[in-house]
Design an enzyme around this catalytic site. Structure first.
Site, mmCIF file in Angstrom:
data_model
loop_
_atom_site.group_PDB
_atom_site.id
_atom_site.type_symbol
_atom_site.label_atom_id
_atom_site.label_comp_id
_atom_site.label_asym_id
_atom_site.label_seq_id
_atom_site.Cartn_x
_atom_site.Cartn_y
_atom_site.Cartn_z
ATOM 1 N N HIS A 37 12.183 6.459 -0.145
ATOM 2 C CA HIS A 37 10.964 6.057 0.549
ATOM 3 C C HIS A 37 11.260 5.011 1.615
ATOM 4 O O HIS A 37 10.669 5.016 2.698
ATOM 5 C CB HIS A 37 9.957 5.526 -0.474
ATOM 6 C CG HIS A 37 8.668 5.083 0.113
ATOM 7 N ND1 HIS A 37 8.085 3.878 -0.200
ATOM 8 C CD2 HIS A 37 7.849 5.661 1.020
ATOM 9 C CE1 HIS A 37 6.968 3.748 0.478
ATOM 10 N NE2 HIS A 37 6.793 4.815 1.223
ATOM 11 N N GLU A 40 12.514 6.669 4.726
ATOM 12 C CA GLU A 40 11.388 7.249 5.480
ATOM 13 C C GLU A 40 10.755 6.200 6.398
ATOM 14 O O GLU A 40 10.455 6.480 7.565
ATOM 15 C CB GLU A 40 10.361 7.796 4.494
ATOM 16 C CG GLU A 40 9.036 8.212 5.103
ATOM 17 C CD GLU A 40 7.898 8.078 4.112
ATOM 18 O OE1 GLU A 40 6.872 7.464 4.474
ATOM 19 O OE2 GLU A 40 8.039 8.578 2.977
ATOM 20 N N HIS A 41 10.563 4.986 5.888
ATOM 21 C CA HIS A 41 10.018 3.904 6.711
ATOM 22 C C HIS A 41 10.961 3.543 7.852
ATOM 23 O O HIS A 41 10.535 3.351 8.995
ATOM 24 C CB HIS A 41 9.784 2.659 5.837
ATOM 25 C CG HIS A 41 8.457 2.643 5.149
ATOM 26 N ND1 HIS A 41 7.451 1.790 5.506
ATOM 27 C CD2 HIS A 41 7.971 3.394 4.124
ATOM 28 C CE1 HIS A 41 6.401 1.990 4.717
ATOM 29 N NE2 HIS A 41 6.698 2.959 3.869
ATOM 30 N N GLU A 117 11.324 -4.146 7.693
ATOM 31 C CA GLU A 117 10.470 -3.128 7.084
ATOM 32 C C GLU A 117 10.223 -3.389 5.602
ATOM 33 O O GLU A 117 9.308 -2.816 5.009
ATOM 34 C CB GLU A 117 11.115 -1.743 7.255
ATOM 35 C CG GLU A 117 10.151 -0.572 7.109
ATOM 36 C CD GLU A 117 9.058 -0.554 8.146
ATOM 37 O OE1 GLU A 117 7.982 0.010 7.879
ATOM 38 O OE2 GLU A 117 9.275 -1.103 9.259
ATOM 39 N N GLU A 124 2.978 -1.745 0.508
ATOM 40 C CA GLU A 124 2.562 -0.421 0.044
ATOM 41 C C GLU A 124 2.721 -0.324 -1.470
ATOM 42 O O GLU A 124 1.862 0.239 -2.161
ATOM 43 C CB GLU A 124 3.387 0.664 0.735
ATOM 44 C CG GLU A 124 2.928 2.069 0.397
ATOM 45 C CD GLU A 124 3.696 3.144 1.141
ATOM 46 O OE1 GLU A 124 3.386 4.325 0.940
ATOM 47 O OE2 GLU A 124 4.602 2.796 1.925
#
Length: 962
Positions: A37, A40-41, A117, A124
């Site tokens: 994940h 992906e960011h 990030e 999240e």
């Protein structure tokens, strides 16, 4: 040379959907949990060619909004990147494909990139640790017990997100992002598909692919004969629920026999859901709602899942009813009528899809290609699929459908779970229910008791009305009819979707006209009437009457308007208009059973929201911004005892009684030669009462009683939480002057988009401390007068770490202040103009867009009887504002519409976890000059109990988006 899979398809759409899919199961080791994940960011953050979120800036500059049009999804089995981009400029399409190519092999994973990030990923993660997130995680682990999937929640572990090194992330990326495991899917209105393939080959063809990629292992999920049980206690749960799951291997879809099995399964679920719905509408129902569905969880595992929401202390009764109904089907099967209803529903769905085969949404075709790549499902095309269904459906018998109940037995890898805010049931209780049903099934369970269903919705067709006046509006492409009963009907024929007709009717005058003494009862009118049946029949009966027809609709009584709306197939327009006729000619009378159900549901909603921290937050925001007005005041359980059901129903009946007060807008694939006679019969045939009923002049409507605070208010709402959550709402009053109202409303739209874009740039991309930010505009507190200024507010919303919430509020205020003093950049203006233009162009091809625009033209303050002129004025105002939009004009709008300077008048409310007395005093001392604590009050919106749908548990489809 690279090896990857390419799918290219053409659709009649102005935007292309580009997807990059990685066939990559979650292969993270313990110290990597959450890294897939994070990658992906990072892809949107920095690649070899793009840095500092330049990818997002580029895509937004061409109208691809972050989130809606550029995003990614990480699930248990794959990561999918997607971009919506315009196709009218080939060079932009080429550059967008190059961005996907960057994602495939050239994501930059430096220490600085990761640190920037990390905060967004943590936020999240924090956002997913609310009640819903905890319930999702617990259910996933229970379902996947004994498999590695149980340890592979896509969001990962907090400690990994906080501490993982860039070297670890880079190794994972380089190891598993292999071109052999990727597919590129491009769907759009391409003039030349070969040219798109060449673009893909140009950008991907020279990518290097490892010669010795690692083997991707498979992770089986073991089956079990004995059911698993769980009693999950969640103090913040939105209600009580029961979930029963049956796991099994995914059926292969290779032959016509396989396809028939899939249809049989769908018919079984449709028929079972019909029964569940009817049971939920009986006296003393076992649950408020219940549904059954099937979905692929992970490859290659699927599950049938039955989920119900019920009243407090009602989980055992709900479970017993759910299991009994499945056992009843095993013993007695479905009736021919039940199966024919399910068959008709499937037939209607495929006929609609076939009619709109040339207007299919890009996402639908993309998903077909995606499932073909990931799961080897065939892409057979809607033409062949429609022929298959029409051939096979009539030959699927009730016996074949009923046999599917054999798959729903507690010996079939069954998982039974209850969710309650506190302990009311135990695992032994659940086991006893299972044993009880087993014994009942051996002794026989009585057959299903069917009710008689009327053949016709309108038993006696009304005498048609006639057209008194007719107007043509060429700039709208619409025709207006004034009927003999006074109803005004405007229709616009479109060919955007061959199987869609939309309509909305409105009349001025709603709850704002009521005295406070009547408001409570009358505000419950729609809910009580809806349970009884506003179209002359109980909802459970109407469901069967509408089987096989694509008709949806509803009613709403708001502050200033009463509305009804619908969505139907052109072939079902008569049925839809019959329902409108029934709405106006039915007198709803409160029955004891229906009122009891509504009050039980309302009480559960109130209790659930009193447990929810966000309810306290939302209520306090309303109380601060709009005062303690009865219109915004939350409903308490004690208030329910004051509701007069008779008064509620009488008021609802009066809301839809006088057709002369209503304007109806119809948009879609209408054939006037067939549609106008239906309009005259069922809308023109509505009888006009001898005396006007709720006939209001829009200029004399009462405004909602609220006043935005004149000073600065900063407040913290402290609420008990299982895990720390923090939500911020920063709100500013706005005032739009009457003389320039139409232009000012357009400016407000551009301002809100500018603020949203800048909040993301500053709070997420620059400081890396939030996951997302939204900006909303409220102008609904003003009466629909054609004179006077309009008051409202603009609010900025985001969630964050509680420890830095004050700092982020100050950063947001600083950025707005900077925009007011210095103005936005040329790039900022260009971006929001492009975003608005692309949204506008997309809307011009959608029925909902035109329905809304025509309604707005009627409801605009410039409307004076000519909807074409009103539409023209609004359209010219949009063009005028777009042409004038420059950094200076936008800066002046920020000063003119919002308080200037912005820090002289605003409210900020922050939801915080409740702390110990020592921490509380320390926090109060630290912030005593600017913040004070307010008592939290619970908000209750009584609109029926909406609880955990099956999608809550679909972790394999869960979208963890960048």
């Amino acid at each position: 040379m690279a090896f990857f899979t390419t799918f290219v398809a053409t659709l009649s759409r102005e935007c292309a959907l580009l997807s990059l899919s990685l066939s990559k199961p979650v292969l993270e080791e313990e110290h990597e949990r959450g890294v897939a994940h994070i990658v992906e960011h990072l892809a949107f953050s920095a690649t070899e060619k793009y840095t500092n979120h330049d990818i997002i800036k580029f895509l937004e500059s061409i109208g691809a909004e972050f989130g809606a049009c550029q995003n990614a999804v990480t699930s248990a089995d794959e990561t999918v990147y997607e971009l919506f981009v315009p196709v009218d400029k080939p060079e932009l399409l080429s550059r967008a494909i190059s961005v996907l190519a960057e994602f495939s092999t050239e994501v930059r994973v430096s220490k600085d990139d990761l640190e920037k990030e990390r905060g967004a990923v943590l936020e999240e993660y924090r956002g997913n640790r609310n009640a819903s997130g905890r319930m999702q995680d617990a259910h996933w682990v229970l379902m996947m017990e004994g498999s590695k999937y149980a340890e592979c929640l896509p969001i990962g572990l907090e400690k990994v997100i906080r501490t993982v090194s860039s070297d670890t992330v880079k190794r994972f990326y380089q190891k598993w992002y292999r071109l052999q495991n990727m597919a590129v899917i491009a769907v759009g209105d391409f003039p030349d598909t070969k040219g798109v393939v060449e673009l893909i080959n140009t950008h991907f063809g020279q990518k290097k692919s490892a010669t010795d990629p690692p083997v991707i292992p498979k992770f089986p999920v073991p089956s079990h004969q004995e059911p698993r049980f769980s009693c999950f206690i969640e103090s913040e749960a939105g209600g009580s629920a029961v979930i029963v799951s049956y796991k099994m291997p995914v059926n292969e879809l290779k032959t016509i026999k396989d396809y028939k099995e899939m249809l049989t399964e769908s018919m079984f679920l449709h028929a079972l859901n019909q029964r569940f719905f009817k049971l939920s509408r009986r006296k003393d129902p076992p649950y408020f709602s219940c549904s059954a569905s099937a979905d692929d969880l992970v490859r290659p595992l699927k599950a049938y899942i039955m989920s119900s929401s019920c009243k407090e202390r009602g989980t055992l009764k709900a479970l017993e009813s759910m299991l009994i109904e499945v056992a009843r089907v095993r013993l007695h099967g479905f009736s021919e009528r039940e199966v024919s209803v399910a068959r008709a529903l499937l037939m209607s769905e495929v006929e609609s899809a076939y009619l709109e085969r040339d207007q299919m949404q890009s996402t639908n075709l993309r998903d077909e290609c995606l499932q073909h790549f990931l799961c080897k499902e065939p892409i057979i095309g809607i033409e062949y699929e429609a022929r298959l269904q029409k051939t096979l459906l009539p030959h699927i018998s009730a016996l074949e459908v009923s046999r599917y109940s054999e798959k729903l037995q507690t010996s079939c890898s069954c998982v039974i779970k209850t969710i309650e805010p506190q302990t009311f049931s135990t695992i032994d209780d659940l086991k006893n229910i299972v044993l009880k049903i087993k014994n009942l099934e051996e002794k026989n369970i009585s057959p299903w008791d069917e009710e008689n269903i009327p053949e016709e919705i309108v038993s006696t067709k009304p005498s048609p009305g006639n057209i008194v006046q007719q107007f043509e509006y060429e700039n709208l492409g619409a025709t207006e009819l004034v009927l003999s009963n006074g109803m005004r009907v405007c229709y616009k024929c479109t060919d955007f979707l061959d199987d869609q007709v939309l309509f909305t009717g409105f009349s001025y005058g709603g709850l704002s006209e009521l005295p406070e003494s009547e408001y409570l009862s009358c505000s419950m009118g729609s809910t009580i009437a809806g349970e009884i049946g506003v179209f002359g029949y109980r909802p459970s009966m109407l469901m069967d009457m509408l089987a096989g027809k694509r008709v949806e609709g509803g009613t709403k009584v708001g502050a200033y308007m009463r509305t009804f709306s619908g969505d139907c197939s052109p072939s079902d327009l008569e049925t839809a208009l019959q329902l409108v006729y029934q709405l106006f000619t039915t007198n709803v009378a409160p029955g004891e059973e229906e009122v009891e159900i509504v009050m039980q549901m309302a009480e559960e909603v109130i209790r659930a929201q009193e447990r929810d921290p966000y309810t306290a937050f939302a209520n306090r925001v309303k109380e601060i911004n709009y005062g303690n007005s009865y219109f915004f005041r939350p409903i308490r359980i004690s208030d329910l005892q004051k509701v007069d059901p008779l008064k509620a129903c009488d008021y609802f009946n009066s809301c839809f009684k006088d057709p002369s007060t209503f304007t109806v807008v119809i948009v879609g694939n209408i054939d006037p030669s067939n549609g106008i006679p239906l309009i005259l019969q069922y809308l023109g045939g509505i009888p006009k009462p001898p005396e006007p009923i709720l006939h209001f002049n829009r200029d004399n409507l009462k405004g909602l009683p609220f006043t935005f605070p004149s000073s600065i208010i900063r407040e913290v709402v402290r609420s008990p939480m299982v895990e720390a959550q923090c939500s911020v709402q920063l709100c500013f009053p706005v005032e739009l002057k009457n003389g320039t109202m139409v232009e000012e409303i357009n400016y407000v739209g551009f301002l809100s988009k500018l603020l949203e874009t800048k909040m993301m740039q500053v709070l997420r991309f620059k400081h890396g401390q939030i996951y997302s930010a939204s900006v909303s505009v409220f102008l609904g507190g003003n009466k629909h007068s054609r004179t006077g200024d309009v008051r409202g507010d603009i609010s900025i919303n985001f969630s964050c770490d509680p420890e830095i919430s004050f700092k982020l509020v100050d950063l947001a205020l600083d950025e707005i202040s900077r925009l007011q003093k210095e103005g936005p950049s040329d790039e900022d203006v260009s971006t929001i103009l492009e975003l608005e233009q692309r949204a506008h162009e997309t809307g011009l091809q959608e029925n909902y867009h035109w329905l809304d625009r025509i309604l707005c033209s009627y409801q605009s303050r410039v409307y004076s009887g000519d909807v074409g002129t009103s539409f023209k004025i609004q359209d010219e105002a949009r063009s005028k504002v777009r042409k004038s939009l420059q950094p200076l004009t936008l800066q002046l709008a920020l000063q003119r519409i919002m308080p200037y300077p912005c820090n002289k008048q605003f409210t900020v409310v922050i939801l915080m976890p409740q702390v110990s007395r020592f921490k509380f005093l320390r926090s109060l001392f630290r912030h005593n000059q600017t913040y004070h604590l307010g008592d939290a009050k619970a908000l209750a919106a009584v609109a029926g109990l909406t609880f955990l749908a099956f999608s809550l548990w679909r972790y394999s489809r869960r979208t963890l988006k960048s």
